[in-house]
Design a protein around this motif. Sequence first.
Motif, PDB file in Angstrom:
ATOM      1  N   LEU A   6       0.756  -1.205   0.089  1.00  0.00           N
ATOM      2  CA  LEU A   6       0.189   0.205   0.056  1.00  0.00           C
ATOM      3  C   LEU A   6       0.865   1.273   0.047  1.00  0.00           C
ATOM      4  CD1 LEU A   6      -2.282  -0.981   3.041  1.00  0.00           C
ATOM      5  CD2 LEU A   6      -2.897  -0.789   0.516  1.00  0.00           C
ATOM      6  N   SER A   7       0.602   2.205  -0.889  1.00  0.00           N
ATOM      7  CA  SER A   7       1.177   3.409  -0.648  1.00  0.00           C
ATOM      8  C   SER A   7       0.060   4.431  -0.417  1.00  0.00           C
ATOM      9  CB  SER A   7       1.893   4.005  -2.143  1.00  0.00           C
ATOM     10  OG  SER A   7       2.949   2.964  -2.437  1.00  0.00           O
ATOM     11  N   VAL A   8       0.358   5.456   0.517  1.00  0.00           N
ATOM     12  CA  VAL A   8      -0.767   6.107   1.342  1.00  0.00           C
ATOM     13  C   VAL A   8      -0.132   7.598   1.133  1.00  0.00           C
ATOM     14  CG1 VAL A   8      -2.417   6.850   2.855  1.00  0.00           C
ATOM     15  CG2 VAL A   8      -1.581   4.446   2.588  1.00  0.00           C
ATOM     16  N   PHE A   9      -0.950   8.440   0.532  1.00  0.00           N
ATOM     17  CA  PHE A   9      -0.265   9.741   0.215  1.00  0.00           C
ATOM     18  C   PHE A   9      -0.808  10.549   1.743  1.00  0.00           C
ATOM     19  CE2 PHE A   9      -1.063  14.240  -0.680  1.00  0.00           C
ATOM     20  CZ  PHE A   9       0.166  14.710  -1.378  1.00  0.00           C
ATOM     21  N   LEU A  10      -0.087  11.284   2.271  1.00  0.00           N
ATOM     22  CA  LEU A  10      -0.558  11.843   3.489  1.00  0.00           C
ATOM     23  C   LEU A  10      -0.128  13.114   3.736  1.00  0.00           C
ATOM     24  CD1 LEU A  10       0.675   9.177   6.220  1.00  0.00           C
ATOM     25  CD2 LEU A  10      -1.650   9.831   5.395  1.00  0.00           C
ATOM     26  N   ARG A  32       3.142  -5.546   8.603  1.00  0.00           N
ATOM     27  CA  ARG A  32       4.351  -6.299   8.640  1.00  0.00           C
ATOM     28  C   ARG A  32       5.582  -5.491   8.276  1.00  0.00           C
ATOM     29  NH1 ARG A  32       3.123  -8.823  11.698  1.00  0.00           N
ATOM     30  NH2 ARG A  32       4.747 -10.109  11.330  1.00  0.00           N
ATOM     31  N   ALA A  33       5.454  -4.488   7.558  1.00  0.00           N
ATOM     32  CA  ALA A  33       6.756  -3.551   7.180  1.00  0.00           C
ATOM     33  C   ALA A  33       6.194  -2.054   6.883  1.00  0.00           C
ATOM     34  CB  ALA A  33       7.541  -4.122   6.083  1.00  0.00           C
ATOM     35  N   LEU A  34       6.920  -0.956   7.013  1.00  0.00           N
ATOM     36  CA  LEU A  34       6.603   0.189   6.496  1.00  0.00           C
ATOM     37  C   LEU A  34       7.636   1.014   6.496  1.00  0.00           C
ATOM     38  CD1 LEU A  34       6.619   2.733   8.998  1.00  0.00           C
ATOM     39  CD2 LEU A  34       4.776   1.271   9.905  1.00  0.00           C
ATOM     40  N   SER A  35       7.479   2.118   5.782  1.00  0.00           N
ATOM     41  CA  SER A  35       8.579   3.124   5.457  1.00  0.00           C
ATOM     42  C   SER A  35       7.519   4.434   5.054  1.00  0.00           C
ATOM     43  CB  SER A  35       9.423   2.753   4.000  1.00  0.00           C
ATOM     44  OG  SER A  35      10.002   3.731   3.627  1.00  0.00           O
ATOM     45  N   ILE A  36       8.172   5.616   5.554  1.00  0.00           N
ATOM     46  CA  ILE A  36       7.510   6.671   5.094  1.00  0.00           C
ATOM     47  C   ILE A  36       8.818   7.678   4.672  1.00  0.00           C
ATOM     48  CG2 ILE A  36       7.896   7.841   7.750  1.00  0.00           C
ATOM     49  CD1 ILE A  36       4.895   8.939   6.795  1.00  0.00           C
ATOM     50  N   ALA A  37       8.380   8.434   3.620  1.00  0.00           N
ATOM     51  CA  ALA A  37       9.243   9.492   3.141  1.00  0.00           C
ATOM     52  C   ALA A  37       8.514  10.675   3.113  1.00  0.00           C
ATOM     53  CB  ALA A  37       9.435   9.134   1.626  1.00  0.00           C
ATOM     54  N   ASP A  38       9.245  11.888   3.754  1.00  0.00           N
ATOM     55  CA  ASP A  38       8.230  13.068   3.472  1.00  0.00           C
ATOM     56  C   ASP A  38       9.046  14.438   3.158  1.00  0.00           C
ATOM     57  OD1 ASP A  38      10.148  13.262   5.602  1.00  0.00           O
ATOM     58  OD2 ASP A  38       8.674  14.117   7.146  1.00  0.00           O
ATOM     59  N   ILE A  44       4.721  10.044   1.851  1.00  0.00           N
ATOM     60  CA  ILE A  44       4.182   8.957   1.100  1.00  0.00           C
ATOM     61  C   ILE A  44       4.560   7.751   2.184  1.00  0.00           C
ATOM     62  CG2 ILE A  44       4.282   7.165  -0.665  1.00  0.00           C
ATOM     63  CD1 ILE A  44       3.396   9.785  -1.623  1.00  0.00           C
ATOM     64  N   LEU A  45       3.544   7.109   2.573  1.00  0.00           N
ATOM     65  CA  LEU A  45       3.621   5.913   3.639  1.00  0.00           C
ATOM     66  C   LEU A  45       3.548   4.689   2.865  1.00  0.00           C
ATOM     67  CD1 LEU A  45       3.460   4.727   6.607  1.00  0.00           C
ATOM     68  CD2 LEU A  45       1.215   5.104   6.442  1.00  0.00           C
ATOM     69  N   ARG A  46       4.493   3.822   2.812  1.00  0.00           N
ATOM     70  CA  ARG A  46       4.535   2.542   2.206  1.00  0.00           C
ATOM     71  C   ARG A  46       4.324   1.492   3.259  1.00  0.00           C
ATOM     72  NH1 ARG A  46       8.809   5.578  -0.959  1.00  0.00           N
ATOM     73  NH2 ARG A  46       7.688   5.740  -2.871  1.00  0.00           N
ATOM     74  N   LEU A  47       3.227   0.514   3.031  1.00  0.00           N
ATOM     75  CA  LEU A  47       3.075  -0.356   4.127  1.00  0.00           C
ATOM     76  C   LEU A  47       2.866  -1.804   3.297  1.00  0.00           C
ATOM     77  CD1 LEU A  47       0.038   1.515   5.572  1.00  0.00           C
ATOM     78  CD2 LEU A  47       2.093   0.907   6.934  1.00  0.00           C
ATOM     79  N   ILE A  48       3.405  -2.773   4.064  1.00  0.00           N
ATOM     80  CA  ILE A  48       3.035  -4.026   3.691  1.00  0.00           C
ATOM     81  C   ILE A  48       2.265  -4.572   5.002  1.00  0.00           C
ATOM     82  CG2 ILE A  48       3.822  -6.662   3.427  1.00  0.00           C
ATOM     83  CD1 ILE A  48       4.960  -4.576   1.255  1.00  0.00           C
ATOM     84  N   VAL A  49       1.072  -5.070   4.581  1.00  0.00           N
ATOM     85  CA  VAL A  49      -0.152  -5.642   5.578  1.00  0.00           C
ATOM     86  C   VAL A  49      -0.449  -7.117   5.434  1.00  0.00           C
ATOM     87  CG1 VAL A  49      -0.700  -3.046   6.143  1.00  0.00           C
ATOM     88  CG2 VAL A  49      -1.974  -4.610   4.323  1.00  0.00           C
TER      89      VAL A  49
END
Length: 143
Positions: A6-10, A32-38, A44-49
């Motif tokens: 998932l890529s979420v624009f915040l 399960r995993a995440l990364s955020i670049a701001d 942009i929040l990147r998530l593995i769920v």
Amino acid sequence: MIVKQLSVFLENKSGRLARVTEILGENNINIRALSIADTTDFGILRLIVNKPNEAYKLLKEEQFMVSLTDVIAVEVPDKPGGLAGVLKILEPYNINIEYLYAFVEKSSNNALVVFRVEELEKAIKILTDNGVKVLAGNEVYSL
């Protein structure tokens, strides 16, 4: 062997990240995993769920700008130079890595790293042909 991310624009304002995690938690969706670049204005929040399609639907319903992206999850030896060894396998084939980030958990004695590459199927074949374990989505979601 493809994993849905998932890529979420915040908007970069108080409470937005908390709301995403709240929605997921309320619906028994495990990160399960995440990364955020701001930047100063957005992230942009990147998530593995564990339930990517359900999470996508829920976040869309809550008016978040969200997309699903195909990535790969790779076992990397958890030792100095482990990641370099895996990256060196891809180098001669001109596989461009757009970004990568690590998992919260490990698989056996290996670290797990998420790769977003331009040529997904080609990268999977090269890695597996060279003895690198690329995990399937169901393996990643259930870690």
